[in-house]
Scaffold this motif. Sequence first.
Motif, mmCIF file in Angstrom:
data_model
loop_
_atom_site.group_PDB
_atom_site.id
_atom_site.type_symbol
_atom_site.label_atom_id
_atom_site.label_comp_id
_atom_site.label_asym_id
_atom_site.label_seq_id
_atom_site.Cartn_x
_atom_site.Cartn_y
_atom_site.Cartn_z
ATOM 1 N N ALA A 463 97.666 53.744 55.649
ATOM 2 C CA ALA A 463 99.085 54.258 55.303
ATOM 3 C C ALA A 463 99.041 55.805 54.861
ATOM 4 C CB ALA A 463 99.122 53.710 53.595
ATOM 5 N N MET A 464 97.788 56.395 54.597
ATOM 6 C CA MET A 464 97.755 57.790 54.388
ATOM 7 C C MET A 464 97.816 58.392 55.909
ATOM 8 S SD MET A 464 94.490 57.597 51.887
ATOM 9 C CE MET A 464 93.526 58.985 52.552
ATOM 10 N N ALA A 465 97.277 57.838 56.979
ATOM 11 C CA ALA A 465 97.230 58.472 58.226
ATOM 12 C C ALA A 465 98.957 58.458 58.702
ATOM 13 C CB ALA A 465 96.228 57.689 59.067
ATOM 14 N N ASP A 466 99.714 57.354 58.189
ATOM 15 C CA ASP A 466 100.915 57.352 58.719
ATOM 16 C C ASP A 466 101.980 58.301 58.080
ATOM 17 O OD1 ASP A 466 100.050 55.301 60.493
ATOM 18 O OD2 ASP A 466 100.766 53.567 58.992
ATOM 19 N N THR A 467 101.495 58.595 56.880
ATOM 20 C CA THR A 467 102.477 59.558 56.121
ATOM 21 C C THR A 467 101.925 61.008 56.466
ATOM 22 O OG1 THR A 467 102.599 57.650 54.708
ATOM 23 C CG2 THR A 467 103.428 59.751 53.851
ATOM 24 N N TYR A 468 100.749 61.338 56.416
ATOM 25 C CA TYR A 468 100.272 62.726 56.292
ATOM 26 C C TYR A 468 99.595 63.398 57.747
ATOM 27 C CZ TYR A 468 101.226 62.578 51.312
ATOM 28 O OH TYR A 468 101.762 62.159 49.959
ATOM 29 N N ALA A 469 99.586 62.491 58.768
ATOM 30 C CA ALA A 469 99.096 62.833 59.874
ATOM 31 C C ALA A 469 100.104 63.945 60.334
ATOM 32 C CB ALA A 469 98.979 61.764 60.785
ATOM 33 N N PRO A 470 99.260 65.069 60.849
ATOM 34 C CA PRO A 470 100.047 66.191 61.679
ATOM 35 C C PRO A 470 101.109 65.564 62.565
ATOM 36 C CG PRO A 470 97.975 66.646 61.373
ATOM 37 C CD PRO A 470 97.867 65.395 61.200
ATOM 38 N N HIS A 471 102.101 66.325 63.001
ATOM 39 C CA HIS A 471 103.223 65.689 63.856
ATOM 40 C C HIS A 471 102.814 65.490 65.360
ATOM 41 C CE1 HIS A 471 107.077 65.102 65.542
ATOM 42 N NE2 HIS A 471 106.751 66.000 66.563
ATOM 43 N N GLY A 472 102.847 64.178 65.495
ATOM 44 C CA GLY A 472 102.236 63.724 66.906
ATOM 45 C C GLY A 472 101.043 63.128 67.103
ATOM 46 N N GLU A 473 100.194 63.215 65.720
ATOM 47 C CA GLU A 473 98.954 62.670 65.788
ATOM 48 C C GLU A 473 98.727 61.312 65.130
ATOM 49 O OE1 GLU A 473 96.187 64.163 66.807
ATOM 50 O OE2 GLU A 473 96.885 66.143 67.197
ATOM 51 N N ALA A 474 99.771 60.829 64.522
ATOM 52 C CA ALA A 474 99.677 59.434 63.970
ATOM 53 C C ALA A 474 99.591 58.457 65.008
ATOM 54 C CB ALA A 474 100.960 59.353 63.095
ATOM 55 N N ALA A 475 98.397 57.480 64.592
ATOM 56 C CA ALA A 475 98.180 56.415 65.656
ATOM 57 C C ALA A 475 99.436 55.408 65.694
ATOM 58 C CB ALA A 475 96.950 55.778 64.885
#
Length: 475
Positions: A463-475
């Motif tokens: 959930a952290m990665a989905d919300t706070y990942a840099p633009h274009g880096e989310a899995a």
Amino acid sequence: MFKRLPGDEARNLVSTTPDTAVVFRPAVVTTPAILTIVILTGRMLARLIRTIWRHPIATVIPAVLGALWYFYGWPLAASLSGTVVLALTSWAFLDRPSFARLIGYRLLAWWRLVWIYRRHWQPVMIVSGLGRHLRGRDYLPRLVKVTCTSWADVVTVRMLKGQAVKDWSDRTDHLAQGFGAKSCRVALSHAGRLRLTFPRSDPLASPLPALPIPQEPTVGPVEIGKREDGRPWRLKVHGTHVLVAGATGAGKGSIIWSVIRSLLPAVRAGLVELWALDPKLMELSYGRALFGSRYAATPEECADLLDEAVCVMQKRAARFAGLQRSHTPTVEDPFVLVVVDEVAFLTAYQSDRQLRQRISAALATLTTQGRAVGVGVLAALQDPRKEVMNIRNLFPDKIALRLDESEQVDMVLGDGARDRGALADHISPIPEIGAGVGYVRLETSPEPVRVRATYVSDHDIRAMADTYAPHGEAA
């Protein structure tokens, strides 16, 4: 053959037969009865005055009730007592925290002082070797005060003249068993005075869920768990370096991900950059999208990323020279936190010698020069031996989770930490009980503090990665 002589005559005795045993009776001085009565009366008055001085409320209440009974009869005294008891009971139900703080813990401290500590003080001190029995007289350390908190008894003791703190820290097991506690911790409060902590319960026995992500960006100290005294555990990461040591399954990931979770708003604001070294390809890979291009897994990539961090540090040092001595995070110069999951894999277990030396040199440079210019290192490892991690003393703040051997506690937290109560080797290996539990020793305080980090689950990380990942880096 035997001659009984008064005490003073023994010095004038001249024996011509060496084998003759001489028995003499020392002179006896009879103390007048009136002197004995005066001494005992003086002692009773001194103890009464001391009791009134130390426990004014506990002595005034029975005195007032007794006076009411004497002058007005027992019904008034009984009704007043019932009213007071009813008021205190109502207070305890309506506002339990304030009642416990002002009344409950004081009564508990008095009861445990009388029934536990003062009652067993003399035998425990003598048997443990902290007291002395000389010429028919006991010389005991003085029991000064007992205070109670929600989880422990804190006993203040005045040591005997000539005793040292180590004399007490070497006997913590004796003290704990003697007073019916699971453990005992020793800390020096003032010159000649010690503070003994006897836990009554374990407030860190249950896992802690992940804390909410802060609303406002912050670089620390960041809240990542709870201390044993119930206060939030806030870990400083900006302006220092942190070393986390613990056996497999001890909860090193809980500390790493709790720190990352607390820094995410600052990352989004551009005040913090997270650089991740994940040589095991297990822990940090769950949130790989959070790190963007600052993620390394192979030893070669880790060495390149560390060299890049050293380059950033040196450029900042050149710009800050003569202008500022400390770092304030800005968008232009953000705080860089280098997170290394298993540092020993890079510094000790790396087969390529040149690569190992390159990584060790970069880490040593960062930990000696990086804190002043806003580059910090958060490193985790399993084996704290010197040959595995020869730069562990370059980390000002250290955290010891569950360790396999008692000697490893002092390796991580410094000499004497285990004697002062940092029993990291006694932490339960059961994940629900011991994962994330450890002892922290900060640069500003030599006393170890027992803490527990929150558990950040795989779902929380995704959930952290989905919300706070840099633009274009989310899995």
